[in-house]
Design an enzyme around this catalytic site. Structure first.
Site, PDB file in Angstrom:
ATOM      1  N   THR A  62       0.848  -1.189   0.000  1.00 42.76           N
ATOM      2  CA  THR A  62       0.000   0.000   0.000  1.00 42.76           C
ATOM      3  C   THR A  62       0.887   1.245   0.000  1.00 42.76           C
ATOM      4  O   THR A  62       2.118   1.136  -0.011  1.00 42.76           O
ATOM      5  CB  THR A  62      -1.015  -0.073   1.173  1.00 42.76           C
ATOM      6  OG1 THR A  62      -1.949   0.985   1.017  1.00 42.76           O
ATOM      7  CG2 THR A  62      -0.355   0.010   2.526  1.00 42.76           C
ATOM      8  N   LYS A  66       4.138   1.436  -3.555  1.00 43.23           N
ATOM      9  CA  LYS A  66       3.781   0.688  -4.769  1.00 43.23           C
ATOM     10  C   LYS A  66       4.809   0.853  -5.890  1.00 43.23           C
ATOM     11  O   LYS A  66       5.012  -0.061  -6.687  1.00 43.23           O
ATOM     12  CB  LYS A  66       2.391   1.089  -5.253  1.00 43.23           C
ATOM     13  CG  LYS A  66       1.276   0.652  -4.292  1.00 43.23           C
ATOM     14  CD  LYS A  66      -0.099   0.995  -4.842  1.00 43.23           C
ATOM     15  CE  LYS A  66      -1.170   0.645  -3.812  1.00 43.23           C
ATOM     16  NZ  LYS A  66      -2.534   0.917  -4.283  1.00 43.23           N
TER      17      LYS A  66
HETATM   18  P1  NDP Z   1      -2.277   9.597  -6.252  1.00 46.46           P
HETATM   19  O1  NDP Z   1      -1.595  10.432  -5.235  1.00 46.46           O
HETATM   20  O2  NDP Z   1      -1.483   8.731  -7.147  1.00 46.46           O
HETATM   21  O3  NDP Z   1      -3.155  10.562  -7.210  1.00 46.46           O
HETATM   22  C1  NDP Z   1      -3.956  11.561  -6.655  1.00 46.46           C
HETATM   23  C2  NDP Z   1      -4.883  12.135  -7.724  1.00 46.46           C
HETATM   24  O4  NDP Z   1      -5.846  12.980  -7.083  1.00 46.46           O
HETATM   25  C3  NDP Z   1      -4.196  12.992  -8.766  1.00 46.46           C
HETATM   26  O5  NDP Z   1      -4.862  12.856  -9.998  1.00 46.46           O
HETATM   27  C4  NDP Z   1      -4.381  14.417  -8.197  1.00 46.46           C
HETATM   28  O6  NDP Z   1      -4.380  15.429  -9.183  1.00 46.46           O
HETATM   29  C5  NDP Z   1      -5.777  14.285  -7.644  1.00 46.46           C
HETATM   30  N1  NDP Z   1      -6.114  15.228  -6.576  1.00 46.46           N
HETATM   31  C6  NDP Z   1      -5.638  15.265  -5.309  1.00 46.46           C
HETATM   32  N2  NDP Z   1      -6.256  16.233  -4.597  1.00 46.46           N
HETATM   33  C7  NDP Z   1      -7.154  16.818  -5.432  1.00 46.46           C
HETATM   34  C8  NDP Z   1      -8.099  17.876  -5.279  1.00 46.46           C
HETATM   35  N3  NDP Z   1      -8.264  18.543  -4.119  1.00 46.46           N
HETATM   36  N4  NDP Z   1      -8.849  18.212  -6.361  1.00 46.46           N
HETATM   37  C9  NDP Z   1      -8.716  17.555  -7.524  1.00 46.46           C
HETATM   38  N5  NDP Z   1      -7.833  16.544  -7.730  1.00 46.46           N
HETATM   39  C10 NDP Z   1      -7.061  16.181  -6.686  1.00 46.46           C
HETATM   40  O7  NDP Z   1      -3.377   8.767  -5.442  1.00 46.46           O
HETATM   41  P2  NDP Z   1      -3.938   7.314  -5.800  1.00 46.46           P
HETATM   42  O8  NDP Z   1      -4.274   7.298  -7.248  1.00 46.46           O
HETATM   43  O9  NDP Z   1      -3.063   6.281  -5.248  1.00 46.46           O
HETATM   44  O10 NDP Z   1      -5.280   7.265  -4.912  1.00 46.46           O
HETATM   45  C11 NDP Z   1      -6.453   7.942  -5.343  1.00 46.46           C
HETATM   46  C12 NDP Z   1      -7.627   7.543  -4.436  1.00 46.46           C
HETATM   47  O11 NDP Z   1      -7.904   6.151  -4.605  1.00 46.46           O
HETATM   48  C13 NDP Z   1      -7.351   7.727  -2.930  1.00 46.46           C
HETATM   49  O12 NDP Z   1      -8.540   8.213  -2.333  1.00 46.46           O
HETATM   50  C14 NDP Z   1      -7.053   6.322  -2.445  1.00 46.46           C
HETATM   51  O13 NDP Z   1      -7.391   6.141  -1.089  1.00 46.46           O
HETATM   52  C15 NDP Z   1      -7.986   5.520  -3.341  1.00 46.46           C
HETATM   53  N6  NDP Z   1      -7.590   4.116  -3.505  1.00 46.46           N
HETATM   54  C16 NDP Z   1      -8.502   3.161  -3.136  1.00 46.46           C
HETATM   55  C17 NDP Z   1      -8.193   1.827  -3.252  1.00 46.46           C
HETATM   56  C18 NDP Z   1      -9.214   0.824  -2.847  1.00 46.46           C
HETATM   57  O14 NDP Z   1      -8.880  -0.380  -2.779  1.00 46.46           O
HETATM   58  N7  NDP Z   1     -10.449   1.220  -2.602  1.00 46.46           N
HETATM   59  C19 NDP Z   1      -6.898   1.377  -3.788  1.00 46.46           C
HETATM   60  C20 NDP Z   1      -6.021   2.462  -4.209  1.00 46.46           C
HETATM   61  C21 NDP Z   1      -6.375   3.784  -4.047  1.00 46.46           C
HETATM   62  P3  NDP Z   1      -2.964  16.063  -9.683  1.00 46.46           P
HETATM   63  O15 NDP Z   1      -2.372  15.036 -10.603  1.00 46.46           O
HETATM   64  O16 NDP Z   1      -3.376  17.303 -10.375  1.00 46.46           O
HETATM   65  O17 NDP Z   1      -2.145  16.288  -8.444  1.00 46.46           O
END
Ligand code: NDP
Length: 274
Positions: A62, A66
Site C-alpha cells: 500500500t 507501490k
Molecule cells: P495519487 O496520489 O497517485 O493521485 C492523486 C490524484 O488525485 C491525482 O490525480 C491528483 O491530481 C488528484 N487530486 C488530489 N487532490 C485533489 C483535489 N483537491 N482536487 C482535484 N484533484 C485532486 O493517489 P492514488 O491514485 O493512489 O489514490 C487515489 C484515491 O484512490 C485515494 O482516495 C485512495 O485512497 C484511493 N484508492 C482506493 C483503493 C481501494 O482499494 N479502494 C486502492 C487504491 C487507491 P494532480 O495530478 O493534479 O495532483
C-alpha cells in the site's frame, strides 16, 4: 509450515488487509499467517528482503510503496507495467513476480457487486494518479462507449488517454471539459476525499448518471458523494470498500489458487454512507 503473507506500507496501522485475508483463509480452509509491517522511509527493499529471507510467500503493498515494489519485482504483469506500480508480490521459484489488482478489483466491484454494466456506457473518471492508471486498461476492456478522464494537472490525464487510445474510445481534459448530464458512471479516482476536499466538479455533471463511485473508503458520505446526490438524488453511490475486498480476493487467488467469496468481507468492513 504455515505460509506467511503481509501488507506493507506507511502508515499501516489502519490497514484492513489482515482482517480481510484472515476471513478469506478461514472460509477457504487455508492455513496462512497474515501480518502488517511498517516500512520506514526508503526501507521497502530491506523489509521485502527480510520477509523473503524468513520464508514469506507474498506481500500486499500500500501507499507509499507501490512504485518501490514495482522496481523490486523481477517480472511484472501488463497491468502493473501500465500503472508503473505493484500492489501484490509473489515470491517463488520464478523469482519475484509483481501484479496490480486495483483496476480489476474496481471493475469487479462495479460490474459484479454493484451490477452496473460498463459496456456501451459513458464513463467519467476524475483523477490521473496511480489508481486511475491501474483502472485504465481494465476499464477499456469493458468497452465503454467513452471513457473521459479529467485531472487538475491536465497533462497527466492526456498521457493516460494517449496510452489507452489503442484499447478503446478514451478522451481527456481539464475539469472544464466535463459536460452536464453526459455520463452514466462517474468515478472519483482523486485523493481529494482523504483531506475532506471535493474535486472541482459541479452537481449538473451527475444529471442522468446511475452511479457515483468514490475510490476512497471508510470516509462515509464524502464531499464528492454529496455533490453527486445533489445533482441526481436517485443516483446509486458507493465507496471503495468493495474494490478493496475484490483486489484482495484477486491477490489471494493468485497466491493460493482459490478465489474466495467477498460478500462476508464486504459486509464486515463496510461503514454506512450516510
Ligand atoms: P495519487 O496520489 O497517485 O493521485 C492523486 C490524484 O488525485 C491525482 O490525480 C491528483 O491530481 C488528484 N487530486 C488530489 N487532490 C485533489 C483535489 N483537491 N482536487 C482535484 N484533484 C485532486 O493517489 P492514488 O491514485 O493512489 O489514490 C487515489 C484515491 O484512490 C485515494 O482516495 C485512495 O485512497 C484511493 N484508492 C482506493 C483503493 C481501494 O482499494 N479502494 C486502492 C487504491 C487507491 P494532480 O495530478 O493534479 O495532483
Amino acid at each position: 509450515m504455515t505460509d506467511r503473507y503481509a501488507v506493507v506500507g506507511n502508515p499501516i496501522d489502519h490497514s484492513k488487509s489482515p482482517l480481510i485475508h484472515g476471513m478469506f483463509a478461514k472460509a477457504a480452509g487455508q492455513d496462512i499467517v497474515y501480518d502488517k509491517i511498517l516500512v520506514p522511509q526508503g526501507g521497502f527493499a530491506s523489509v521485502a528482503d527480510d520477509f523473503r529471507a524468513a520464508g514469506g510467500k507474498g506481500l500486499n503493498i500500500t501507499a507509499p510503496c507501490k512504485l518501490d515494489a514495482y522496481a523490486y519485482a523481477d517480472k511484472t504483469s501488463p497491468s502493473a507495467q501500465l500503472a508503473g506500480a505493484v500492489n501484490a508480490l509473489r515470491f517463488g521459484v520464478e523469482g519475484v513476480e509483481g501484479e496490480n489488482f486495483d483496476g480489476v478489483g474496481l471493475v469487479r466491484d462495479i460490474t459484479v457487486n454493484l451490477q452496473q454494466a460498463m459496456t456501451g456506457r459513458r464513463v467519467l473518471m476524475l483523477g490521473a494518479g496511480g489508481a486511475a492508471r491501474g483502472a485504465l486498461l481494465p476499464f477499456l476492456e469493458q468497452q465503454p462507449a467513452v471513457l473521459h478522464i479529467v485531472n487538475r494537472t491536465v497533462g497527466k490525464a492526456e498521457e493516460l488517454a494517449r496510452i489507452g487510445a489503442s484499447h478503446g474510445n478514451v478522451s481527456a481534459g481539464g475539469y472544464d471539459t466535463v459536460e452536464a448530464g453526459a455520463y452514466d458512471l462517474v468515478i472519483n479516482a482523486t485523493s481529494a476525499s482523504l483531506t475532506g476536499d471535493a474535486p472541482p466538479i459541479s452537481a449538473d455533471a451527475f444529471g442522468g448518471a446511475t452511479l457515483a463511485y468514490e475510490l476512497a473508503y471508510g470516509k462515509g458520505l464524502t464531499p464528492f458523494l454529496r455533490i453527486a446526490r445533489e445533482g441526481a438524488p436517485q443516483i446509486a453511490i458507493a465507496d471503495g470498500v468493495g474494490m478493496l475486498a475484490e483486489q484482495a480476493a484477486e491477490a489471494f487467488a493468485w497466491w493460493r489458487g482459490v478465489r474466495p467469496d467477498t460478500a462476508a468481507v464486504i459486509a464486515a468492513i463496510t461503514i454506512p454512507l450516510s
